[in-house]
Design an enzyme around this catalytic site. Structure first.
Site, PDB file in Angstrom:
ATOM      1  N   GLU A   1     -17.136   9.567  35.153  1.00  0.00           N
ATOM      2  CA  GLU A   1     -15.776   9.011  35.160  1.00  0.00           C
ATOM      3  C   GLU A   1     -14.785   9.975  35.810  1.00  0.00           C
ATOM      4  OE1 GLU A   1     -17.835   9.117  32.594  1.00  0.00           O
ATOM      5  OE2 GLU A   1     -17.633   7.350  31.301  1.00  0.00           O
TER       6      GLU A   1
ATOM      7  N   GLU B   1     -18.459  11.691  16.952  1.00  0.00           N
ATOM      8  CA  GLU B   1     -19.396  12.364  17.868  1.00  0.00           C
ATOM      9  C   GLU B   1     -20.056  13.542  17.149  1.00  0.00           C
ATOM     10  OE1 GLU B   1     -18.725  12.246  22.366  1.00  0.00           O
ATOM     11  OE2 GLU B   1     -18.423  14.371  21.955  1.00  0.00           O
TER      12      GLU B   1
ATOM     13  N   LYS C   1     -25.703   6.929  29.332  1.00  0.00           N
ATOM     14  CA  LYS C   1     -25.315   7.501  30.633  1.00  0.00           C
ATOM     15  C   LYS C   1     -26.470   7.374  31.623  1.00  0.00           C
ATOM     16  CE  LYS C   1     -22.375  11.300  28.946  1.00  0.00           C
ATOM     17  NZ  LYS C   1     -22.287  12.753  28.846  1.00  0.00           N
TER      18      LYS C   1
HETATM   19  O1  LIG Z   1     -15.602  17.706  29.728  1.00  0.00           O
HETATM   20  P1  LIG Z   1     -16.755  16.910  30.216  1.00  0.00           P
HETATM   21  O2  LIG Z   1     -17.954  17.759  30.515  1.00  0.00           O
HETATM   22  O3  LIG Z   1     -16.363  16.088  31.413  1.00  0.00           O
HETATM   23  O4  LIG Z   1     -17.209  15.919  29.081  1.00  0.00           O
HETATM   24  C1  LIG Z   1     -16.367  14.918  28.585  1.00  0.00           C
HETATM   25  C2  LIG Z   1     -16.874  14.328  27.297  1.00  0.00           C
HETATM   26  O5  LIG Z   1     -18.141  13.742  27.479  1.00  0.00           O
HETATM   27  C3  LIG Z   1     -18.955  13.946  26.338  1.00  0.00           C
HETATM   28  O6  LIG Z   1     -19.970  14.838  26.693  1.00  0.00           O
HETATM   29  C4  LIG Z   1     -19.553  12.673  25.844  1.00  0.00           C
HETATM   30  O7  LIG Z   1     -20.142  11.945  26.864  1.00  0.00           O
HETATM   31  C5  LIG Z   1     -18.020  14.552  25.303  1.00  0.00           C
HETATM   32  O8  LIG Z   1     -18.676  15.318  24.373  1.00  0.00           O
HETATM   33  C6  LIG Z   1     -17.062  15.297  26.152  1.00  0.00           C
HETATM   34  O9  LIG Z   1     -15.881  15.586  25.478  1.00  0.00           O
END
Ligand SMILES: O=P(O)(O)OC[C@H]1O[C@](O)(CO)[C@@H](O)[C@@H]1O
Length: 502
Positions: free
Chosen positions: A206, A346, A489
């Site tokens: 994202e 989480e 994912k």
């Molecule tokens: O900071 P990043 O590595 O983009 O991750 C964002 C979020 O995605 C997660 O890994 C969950 O998918 C969370 O634990 C984390 O806060």
């Protein structure tokens, strides 16, 4: 050395709690109040600007003693020591859990001090207008691009501390839904906007997708060299950040000993720091640190995060409640619940214990809620008369920031009225129809704080962080990993490849 891995259901305290529950489950709290006139003060705890009243819970002093015994048998004290001393208690990722070190100015690691001073310099330049965009104009807008812990915490704190904010406009882009980024870009001018790309891993789909879209949009009106004045990153993955084209002086560090959902205290909070200024940001950290000390040093019988964590276990595992509500009576805390949802769910939404065994008792409650008094007109019907028992935290600040006394009096009276209605119900009153009967006996914690400041907010958030840890230890789970987010994912990557081919 990590702390022993104890199955809570195998302890003596658990068995005793089971008997105790059978004796207490039908008792009405109103009777407990009539039997003990000092019940409110017996179960209220003062700490700093906080007063936490747990008297409106289905407990007696024996319940607490047994819960303390459970904490002893599950080695909570040892667990707290292990966490604060940097033991790799996040065993499945072989990592220490030291977000508390981000706010401990006495023992702070040099790299944290350095990152804080980098944040101070950067935020001051942005706020004062010394930092200029590529056409020489001062910055008016700061856009945070991140998701999960790289979005929820900073967004929530920036909104919660709106009263302390400066002239900068803050925006948060998180969803991969292109409408989110495009609607935000409609509001900002590329010449006067700084984008903070926040991702611990710098691999999150994202965030990278949104960052690339913003970069393309920016380059429609500017050249590559202008990127250095408008793009900043916060990450542990320096290589990926550099590959994205961000100048090395614009990179803020993160460390693997800070979990994403506990990272708002680090440079992940850079957007907040720009919005409220470094001094206020530091005050947020100091308030959290004060709560860390309370948690580390206070006897369990007076330890607020410990008490609240034990109560959750009492309800989830004996009353078999499945959810907990959080109702802040402050519109500023509008985003507290989504933030807590990630922090709690989480962390503690786990079904395998620390010995690798499937768990046969309840863990991780569903966290939900929204601000009072709005929530009263939305879902309080279910809290009062529904068939589910929902332990609820009520949070309020006694002093209003805008000094609107009439509003504040009404807010406070609603706060107190609701916890009393949930407690007493209509017990003892003659009702003309069963539909108007309130059973009461519905548990609440009242968290009353003097005033919403960066400091008190820091303490409140740290209180919840420690409550999560207490629950995790009692449930014998690893609270600091999140393997449960990975499968979806992975499948999404496969689906994407298929979609792109089609
Ligand atoms: O900071 P990043 O590595 O983009 O991750 C964002 C979020 O995605 C997660 O890994 C969950 O998918 C969370 O634990 C984390 O806060």
């Amino acid at each position: 050395m990590s702390f022993p891995k104890v199955n809570p259901t195998q302890t003596t305290a658990w068995k005793k709690l089971q008997y105790h529950f059978e004796a207490l489950k039908k008792v009405h709290m109103m009777d407990l109040f009539s039997e003990n006139v000092s019940r409110k003060s017996d179960f209220s705890y003062q700490w700093d600007a906080f007063e936490v009243d747990i008297s409106k819970n289905r407990i007696t002093s024996e319940t607490l003693s047994l819960l303390f015994q459970l904490a002893g048998e599950t080695k909570l004290k040892e667990a707290i020591e292990a966490q604060f001393s940097g033991v790799a208690i996040n065993e499945t990722e072989d990592r220490a859990v030291l977000h508390t070190e981000l706010r401990n100015f006495k023992t702070m690691k040099p790299e944290v001090t350095e990152a804080l001073s980098q944040m101070k310099v950067f935020s001051e330049k942005i706020i004062s207008g010394v930092w200029k965009g590529h056409t020489g104009k001062p910055i008016t807008d700061v856009v945070n691009i991140g998701i999960g812990g790289s979005d929820l915490g900073p967004d929530m704190v920036t909104e919660a501390l709106a009263f302390y904010r400066n002239h900068l406009n803050l925006h948060y882009i998180s969803n991969v839904d292109g409408d989110h980024v495009m609607e935000t870009l409609k509001k900002v001018d590329p010449e006067t906007t700084v984008f903070l790309i926040v991702s611990k891993t710098f691999t999150t789909q994202e965030t990278l997708t949104n960052a690339n879209t913003v970069r393309e949009w920016f380059l429609e009106t500017a050249s590559e060299v202008a990127i250095a004045k408008h793009f900043v990153a916060v990450s542990t993955n320096l290589e990926a950040v550099q590959k994205f084209g961000i100048a090395s002086e614009n990179i803020f560090p993160m460390w693997d000993w800070v979990g994403g959902r506990f990272s708002l205290w680090s440079a992940v909070g850079l957007s907040t720091c720009c919005a409220i200024g470094y001094k206020n940001f530091e005050s947020l950290l100091k308030g959290a640190h004060a709560m860390d000390i309370h948690f580390q040093e206070t006897d369990f019988s007076e330890n607020i995060p410990v008490l609240l964590g034990l109560l959750s276990v009492w309800y989830a595992n004996f009353f078999k409640t499945e959810t907990e509500a959080v109702i802040p009576y402050s519109q500023y805390l509008n985003k507290l619940v989504p933030y807590l949802q990630q922090a709690f769910m989480e962390s503690n939404g786990k079904g395998v214990d620390r010995n690798g065994n499937e768990i046969e008792y309840q863990t991780g409650s569903v966290i939900w809620g929204s601000t009072g008094t709005n929530a009263q007109h939305a879902f309080f019907q279910l809290l009062h008369q529904g068939t589910k028992l929902i332990p609820t935290d009520f949070i309020v600040f006694t002093e209003s920031l805008h000094k609107k006394i009439e509003h504040q009096n009404k807010l406070l009276s609603n706060f107190y009225a609701q916890t009393e209605a949930l407690l007493y119900g209509t017990k003892g009153e003659e009702m003309e129809t069963p539909y108007k009967v309130f059973q009461g006996n519905r548990p609440t914690n009242s968290i009353v704080i003097k005033k919403l400041t960066p400091y008190s907010l820091g303490s409140l958030l740290a209180l919840y962080e420690h409550k999560i840890f207490v629950q995790g230890v009692l449930w014998n789970i690893f609270s600091y990993d999140q393997w449960g987010v990975e499968l979806g994912k992975k499948i999404a990557v496969e689906k994407l490849a298929k979609l792109q081919k089609e």
